[in-house]
Scaffold this active site. Structure first.
Site, PDB file in Angstrom:
ATOM      1  N   ILE A  71     117.756  48.012  54.001  1.00  0.00           N
ATOM      2  CA  ILE A  71     116.854  48.788  53.144  1.00  0.00           C
ATOM      3  C   ILE A  71     116.894  48.166  51.742  1.00  0.00           C
ATOM      4  CG2 ILE A  71     116.465  51.069  52.121  1.00  0.00           C
ATOM      5  CD1 ILE A  71     117.709  52.260  54.663  1.00  0.00           C
ATOM      6  N   HIS A 110     121.175  44.788  41.717  1.00  0.00           N
ATOM      7  CA  HIS A 110     121.572  46.196  41.622  1.00  0.00           C
ATOM      8  C   HIS A 110     123.045  46.427  41.964  1.00  0.00           C
ATOM      9  CE1 HIS A 110     117.584  47.269  40.464  1.00  0.00           C
ATOM     10  NE2 HIS A 110     117.136  46.466  41.424  1.00  0.00           N
ATOM     11  N   TYR A 133     122.180  51.941  47.254  1.00  0.00           N
ATOM     12  CA  TYR A 133     121.686  50.616  47.653  1.00  0.00           C
ATOM     13  C   TYR A 133     122.527  49.506  46.990  1.00  0.00           C
ATOM     14  CZ  TYR A 133     118.658  46.511  47.238  1.00  0.00           C
ATOM     15  OH  TYR A 133     118.174  45.226  47.228  1.00  0.00           O
TER      16      TYR A 133
HETATM   17  C1  15L Z   1     115.887  44.630  44.495  1.00  0.00           C
HETATM   18  O1  15L Z   1     117.027  44.498  44.928  1.00  0.00           O
HETATM   19  C2  15L Z   1     114.828  45.248  45.331  1.00  0.00           C
HETATM   20  O2  15L Z   1     114.970  44.943  46.704  1.00  0.00           O
HETATM   21  C3  15L Z   1     113.439  44.902  44.845  1.00  0.00           C
HETATM   22  O3  15L Z   1     112.539  45.814  45.457  1.00  0.00           O
HETATM   23  C4  15L Z   1     113.318  44.971  43.316  1.00  0.00           C
HETATM   24  O4  15L Z   1     113.482  46.281  42.879  1.00  0.00           O
HETATM   25  C5  15L Z   1     114.370  44.093  42.685  1.00  0.00           C
HETATM   26  O5  15L Z   1     115.659  44.381  43.167  1.00  0.00           O
HETATM   27  C6  15L Z   1     114.390  44.205  41.158  1.00  0.00           C
HETATM   28  O6  15L Z   1     115.433  44.550  40.592  1.00  0.00           O
HETATM   29  O7  15L Z   1     113.364  43.940  40.547  1.00  0.00           O
END
Ligand code: 15L
Length: 255
Positions: A71, A110, A133
């Site tokens: 996810i 993240h 996440y």
């Molecule tokens: C991520 O890890 C996400 O999968 C992607 O959807 C974006 O949100 C990206 O980081 C981001 O930080 O721009």
């Protein structure tokens, strides 16, 4: 190499990557939970990434695997538990059992999203996940470290910034990873003789980047793109106080 497996091959990053990696292996195995069509030199497989038996048969005979499945945003913990935590375990365990030598694990910025935007960091950055996440990506990195130290697997964890065809908002001027640079970075991780275990920020040579390129350069990654070229075209959404951005770090974004 003979065979390369890509999990999550039907997703956004997989779609940008699969063509670019074609020259690296005689056979590319595209694995996804949804049905996917393979072209020349590609073999499509579908199944649940968290199921070990499925993972072992998809991994048999593979020299390397790029693990993108999971996810990609914040979600209820039970969903993250299955797809991201159990999924990462099944992936590393299948690699060990089937003798796959190298794993490139799609981690995320993240994992350290609560680092303030004023900070400049590299692979020594503390973990400061901004979501379940992000915490699941920290878990995946830790498993990668374990499987390297205990079983000798070569593992690169890429803390991907924003992998999109183009930067769309102001934060992306710092976080963008262009399709070309994504391909260059994953190729370096798959081919570098220097890889043992590494955490690498996945970012282009953006003028406003927060993350240094040292760990990637040690593996031979040299980015060519800079989001600054699009500075006048992006939406002026607030960048926020933390690198993960308001959509991940604001209270209320975790269910
Ligand atoms: C991520 O890890 C996400 O999968 C992607 O959807 C974006 O949100 C990206 O980081 C981001 O930080 O721009």
């Amino acid at each position: 190499m003979r065979s390369l497996r890509i999990t999550g091959a039907a997703g956004g990053v997989g779609t940008m990557l699969r063509r670019g990696l074609r020259g690296l292996a005689d056979e590319i195995r595209l694995f996804d939970r949804t049905a996917i069509e393979g072209g020349g030199g590609e073999r499509a497989l579908s199944g649940d990434v968290a199921d070990l038996a499925t993972g072992c048969s998809a991994m048999a005979g593979c020299d390397a695997c790029v693990h993108l499945a999971g996810i990609p945003v914040e979600a209820p913990f039970e969903d993250i538990l299955h797809a991201n935590l159990r999924g990462a375990w099944a992936l590393f365990e299948a690699a060990r059992l089937e003798g796959c030598e190298r794993v490139v694990f799609a981690s995320s910025n993240h994992a350290s999203g609560f680092i303030p935007v004023e900070a400049r960091v590299g692979d020594e950055a503390p973990v400061r996940p901004d979501t379940y996440y992000g915490a699941s990506k920290v878990f995946g990195e830790a498993l990668g470290s374990l499987y390297h130290d205990k079983f000798g697997l070569r593992v690169a964890c890429i803390r991907i910034g924003t992998a999109l065809p183009l930067p769309l908002e102001e934060r992306h001027l710092s976080t963008w990873l262009s399709p070309g640079d994504l391909n260059r970075l994953v190729t370096a991780c798959l081919t570098s003789p220097n890889l043992g275990f590494a955490i690498v920020y996945g970012v282009s040579a953006n003028h406003r980047r927060w993350w240094d390129l040292k760990a990637g350069r040690r593996l031979g990654y040299e980015p060519l793109d800079d989001a600054e070229v699009y500075a006048l075209e992006v939406a002026p959404n607030p960048v926020g106080r933390f690198q993960g951005g308001p959509k991940f770090t604001d209270p209320g974004t975790t269910p």
